[in-house]
Design an enzyme around this catalytic site. Structure first.
Site, PDB file in Angstrom:
ATOM      1  N   ARG A  51      -9.244  11.640  -4.396  1.00 12.97           N
ATOM      2  CA  ARG A  51      -9.611  10.564  -5.324  1.00 12.97           C
ATOM      3  C   ARG A  51      -8.342   9.907  -5.851  1.00 12.97           C
ATOM      4  O   ARG A  51      -7.864  10.232  -6.956  1.00 12.97           O
ATOM      5  CB  ARG A  51     -10.463  11.130  -6.466  1.00 12.97           C
ATOM      6  CG  ARG A  51     -11.784  11.712  -5.982  1.00 12.97           C
ATOM      7  CD  ARG A  51     -12.559  12.347  -7.118  1.00 12.97           C
ATOM      8  NE  ARG A  51     -13.830  12.913  -6.660  1.00 12.97           N
ATOM      9  CZ  ARG A  51     -14.691  13.562  -7.425  1.00 12.97           C
ATOM     10  NH1 ARG A  51     -14.392  13.762  -8.705  1.00 12.97           N
ATOM     11  NH2 ARG A  51     -15.822  14.044  -6.938  1.00 12.97           N
ATOM     12  N   ASP A  53      -5.724   7.424  -7.543  1.00 15.14           N
ATOM     13  CA  ASP A  53      -5.784   6.632  -8.772  1.00 15.14           C
ATOM     14  C   ASP A  53      -5.580   5.152  -8.487  1.00 15.14           C
ATOM     15  O   ASP A  53      -5.187   4.752  -7.392  1.00 15.14           O
ATOM     16  CB  ASP A  53      -4.713   7.108  -9.747  1.00 15.14           C
ATOM     17  CG  ASP A  53      -4.991   8.489 -10.304  1.00 15.14           C
ATOM     18  OD1 ASP A  53      -6.172   8.880 -10.351  1.00 15.14           O
ATOM     19  OD2 ASP A  53      -4.024   9.172 -10.702  1.00 15.14           O
ATOM     20  N   ARG A 199       3.186  12.290  -9.093  1.00 17.34           N
ATOM     21  CA  ARG A 199       3.874  11.236  -9.844  1.00 17.34           C
ATOM     22  C   ARG A 199       4.736  11.803 -10.974  1.00 17.34           C
ATOM     23  O   ARG A 199       5.822  11.291 -11.261  1.00 17.34           O
ATOM     24  CB  ARG A 199       2.849  10.234 -10.376  1.00 17.34           C
ATOM     25  CG  ARG A 199       2.190   9.418  -9.273  1.00 17.34           C
ATOM     26  CD  ARG A 199       0.987   8.637  -9.781  1.00 17.34           C
ATOM     27  NE  ARG A 199       1.358   7.744 -10.860  1.00 17.34           N
ATOM     28  CZ  ARG A 199       0.463   7.127 -11.644  1.00 17.34           C
ATOM     29  NH1 ARG A 199      -0.830   7.362 -11.492  1.00 17.34           N
ATOM     30  NH2 ARG A 199       0.870   6.308 -12.594  1.00 17.34           N
TER      31      ARG A 199
END
Length: 247
Positions: A51, A53, A199
């Protein structure tokens, strides 16, 4: 029912992430489901391997869906690409799979890449395709610090406060940072990741690259299990889901 596995490439800058949302928000899953309904005439659920972002790209996302009748894979691929190409999505391949295949739960390894352009001039071609970092980065230091994170660890320092995973224990199989001219490419492999894990790790390594943190500091951040000790969450547009592996 007939199950099909698809490999997908998409430009994440056009979407509010992978997962379908209410309120007219444009997502990758929603666009593919709309295209499938145009093709077969009924609502089809698309399940993705990851999933991603908002803003995150994919060159090798995997998904599956079930159709009421069998089609030649090339017919599905051509039909979906007819509806999707203008929206920044390309179906790279389609194959018929067994009913017990699941794009998410059958996955054994996921690989992400993170791209940094390290130069002073602004980005034109690579705008929203890579993180633009102006300060010179030491890639050797970044790669050495990345090795601290390889293996099985508690990555609580490297997940967002919104992460819903019950455990922050994960195993990184590979974390490699390489440079070619002004382009820095990081490759990270694991069976699964925490929300924003890649990230946040990249935001931390960027501080290592510009000399604000050391390899030893990264070890201490990992041991602290405290998100406030780690670096910033790097921009979404530098991140790519590049491949998903299955048995």
């Amino acid at each position: 029912m007939y199950r099909f596995k698809v490999k997908i490439e998409y430009d994440g800058s056009r979407f509010s992430g992978w997962q379908r949302q209410d309120g007219g928000v444009i997502t990758v899953q929603g666009q593919i489901e709309t295209a499938l309904k145009s093709f077969c005439g009924y609502t089809v659920l698309v399940e993705g391997a990851g999933r991603t972002d908002a803003g995150v790209h994919a060159s090798g996302q995997i998904a599956h869906f079930d159709l009421n009748q069998s089609y030649e894979p090339y017919r599905i691929q051509d039909a979906l690409n007819f509806y999707l190409f203008r929206h920044g999505v390309s179906i790279l391949s389609v194959e018929k799979v067994d009913a017990d295949f699941h794009s998410r739960f059958s996955a054994r390894m996921r690989t992400y890449q993170y791209r940094i352009i390290n130069r002073r001039p602004p980005l034109m071609i690579e705008n929203l395709r890579a993180w633009h970092v102006v300060r010179p980065l030491c890639v050797q230091s970044m790669n050495e610090a990345a090795q601290v994170l390889v293996g099985r660890h508690d990555f609580n320092s490297f997940r967002s406060s919104a992460c819903q995973a019950l455990s922050s224990i994960r195993t990184l199989e590979l974390f490699e940072v390489v440079q070619k001219d002004e382009l820095i490419v990081t490759t990270i492999r694991s069976r699964s990741f925490l929300h924003n894990q890649v990230r946040i790790m990249m935001g931390t390594l960027q501080k290592v690259g510009d000399g604000k943190l050391t390899k030893s500091d990264v070890f201490d951040i990992l041991q602290s299990a405290d998100r406030t000790c780690a670096g910033q969450t790097a921009p979404a547009h530098g991140l790519y889901l590049s491949s998903v592996e299955y048995n």
